[in-house]
Design a protein around this motif. Structure first.
Motif, PDB file in Angstrom:
ATOM      1  N   GLN A   1      38.302  62.891  23.200  1.00  0.00           N
ATOM      2  CA  GLN A   1      38.692  62.769  21.785  1.00  0.00           C
ATOM      3  C   GLN A   1      39.222  61.391  21.386  1.00  0.00           C
ATOM      4  O   GLN A   1      39.915  61.259  20.368  1.00  0.00           O
ATOM      5  CB  GLN A   1      39.692  63.873  21.395  1.00  0.00           C
ATOM      6  N   GLU A   2      38.863  60.370  22.194  1.00  0.00           N
ATOM      7  CA  GLU A   2      39.168  58.992  21.806  1.00  0.00           C
ATOM      8  C   GLU A   2      37.859  58.216  21.786  1.00  0.00           C
ATOM      9  O   GLU A   2      37.058  58.330  22.722  1.00  0.00           O
ATOM     10  CB  GLU A   2      40.103  58.322  22.829  1.00  0.00           C
ATOM     11  N   LEU A   3      37.654  57.394  20.771  1.00  0.00           N
ATOM     12  CA  LEU A   3      36.464  56.559  20.750  1.00  0.00           C
ATOM     13  C   LEU A   3      36.409  55.714  22.018  1.00  0.00           C
ATOM     14  O   LEU A   3      37.420  55.200  22.481  1.00  0.00           O
ATOM     15  CB  LEU A   3      36.478  55.655  19.514  1.00  0.00           C
TER      16      LEU A   3
ATOM     17  N   ALA B   1      32.877  59.554  22.097  1.00  0.00           N
ATOM     18  CA  ALA B   1      34.312  59.766  22.280  1.00  0.00           C
ATOM     19  C   ALA B   1      34.530  60.426  23.636  1.00  0.00           C
ATOM     20  O   ALA B   1      33.785  61.333  24.025  1.00  0.00           O
ATOM     21  CB  ALA B   1      34.879  60.643  21.169  1.00  0.00           C
TER      22      ALA B   1
END
Lengths: 147, 82, 147, 82
Positions: B58-60, B55
């Motif tokens: 905090q985003e894949l 990530a």
């Protein structure tokens, strides 16, 4: 639309009642509840769920928003615990409310499929032989393809 | 400087949950190469990238994601919530 | 496997808690709850549900047994009310418990699809303009084809 | 003698919930013909068989179901529970 990530236990009955009572024009309410299963043959001392604070809330928020955009829903609820749990404890729940049952069912399954494979939670089972991280199942990843 | 976070067995193998990393890498894959070169425990944790997810802020993301302006990169196995 | 056909209201939260607590090896619990919706624009005085005593219990029992035979379930529950209800009242609920979520979801949808079109209940909506029997929806009949 | 039951708008049109019927009919369809011939309210209730469902001894059945040994026949519109 409510998202809660918490270490504390939650009360399925109270959550279901509160959720149902808040729906003005919904004819259909679906809940899914995940329960800690014992190890095959028994002996689970505890399950520990680790998560990624910050990302977890973002991921669940997006999944819930996607469901609201995609189906005709009046509301959704996601509760997911982290920390230590025992066999029989409730891990998480989702609830959906819609005018018609098809939307409520599909949205609840969608929430579960994405939550399983796209929200940053990891389970570790502790038994007599020590701790084991639960492996992701191919069928959970495959389940995303239908949406 | 980037915050690098580790979860589940990645955290256990490397032996810490997060650290501040000075990197010249342009992508996540480049950062992984730098970490692998550090010590055996890093090499062990990053031995099989197909078993890992990443990530970025905090985003894949993918391993070829750029690190330009990135604050936080996290490595972990496939998720098993629900 | 429990079937209840009753005039009395039921308590969703208490039923969900009792059902969940009785499951030893289930990892997944799904509930569906049907709620009386108001008429479009409001004005529902009451909904009356007529049923066929005797046949109702047989039909629901068979539907539940079919679900238990078809999916890997540890338990099912069906509660359906009859008589007079108001907007917002709970009409009925089903619950399913299974090791895996796919079985719990599919079985709950199957129970609902069959209950809608094969169990002898009839709804009548009473508003300012009098009473109207609710018409069966083609999509409810069509829903049976997937099983 | 067969118990014949009516539900929902079939019951309302005919004006009673059940009655004992002496019949010589061999099938449900034959019973319907006898009932239709009785009075207008029966003719009205049975005007469109495609709008009706039938249960024989509390099991859903077709209109060509035989009445041999049958105790109870019920007529009603498509169900709308749930």
């Amino acid at each position: 639309m409510a998202i809660r990530v918490q270490a504390e236990p939650f009360d399925l009955g109270a959550e279901a009642d509160t959720f149902a009572a808040a729906q003005a024009d919904a004819g259909a309410i679906v809940t899914f509840t995940g329960v800690v299963r014992d190890l095959p043959g028994g002996g689970l001392d505890r399950m520990e769920i680790e998560h990624y604070p910050g990302m977890t809330e973002r991921a669940l928020g997006r999944i819930a928003a996607d469901a609201m955009a995609r189906w005709d829903l009046s509301d959704t609820l996601i509760i997911h615990r982290h920390g230590a749990m025992r066999a029989g404890d409730l891990i998480m729940m989702v609830a959906t409310a819609a005018r018609h049952r098809k939307d409520a069912f599909e949205a609840a399954e969608f929430l579960m499929d994405y939550l399983k494979s796209r929200a940053p939670f990891w389970k570790k089972e502790h038994g007599a032989a020590g701790g084991d991280w639960v492996a992701a199942r191919d069928e959970d990843e495959d389940a995303l393809e239908r949406w | 400087m980037i915050d690098v976070l580790y979860f589940a067995w990645v955290r256990e193998r490397i032996g810490l949950p997060r650290e501040r990393v000075e990197t010249r890498a342009g992508t996540v894959a480049g950062l992984v190469e730098e970490l692998r070169a550090r010590e055996d425990r890093y090499a062990a944790a990053f031995a099989d990238l197909s078993a890992l997810r990443v990530a970025v802020d905090q985003e894949l993301a993918d391993f070829d994601a750029p690190l330009d302006g990135v604050h936080e990169v996290a490595f972990f196995p496939p998720m098993t919530g629900g």
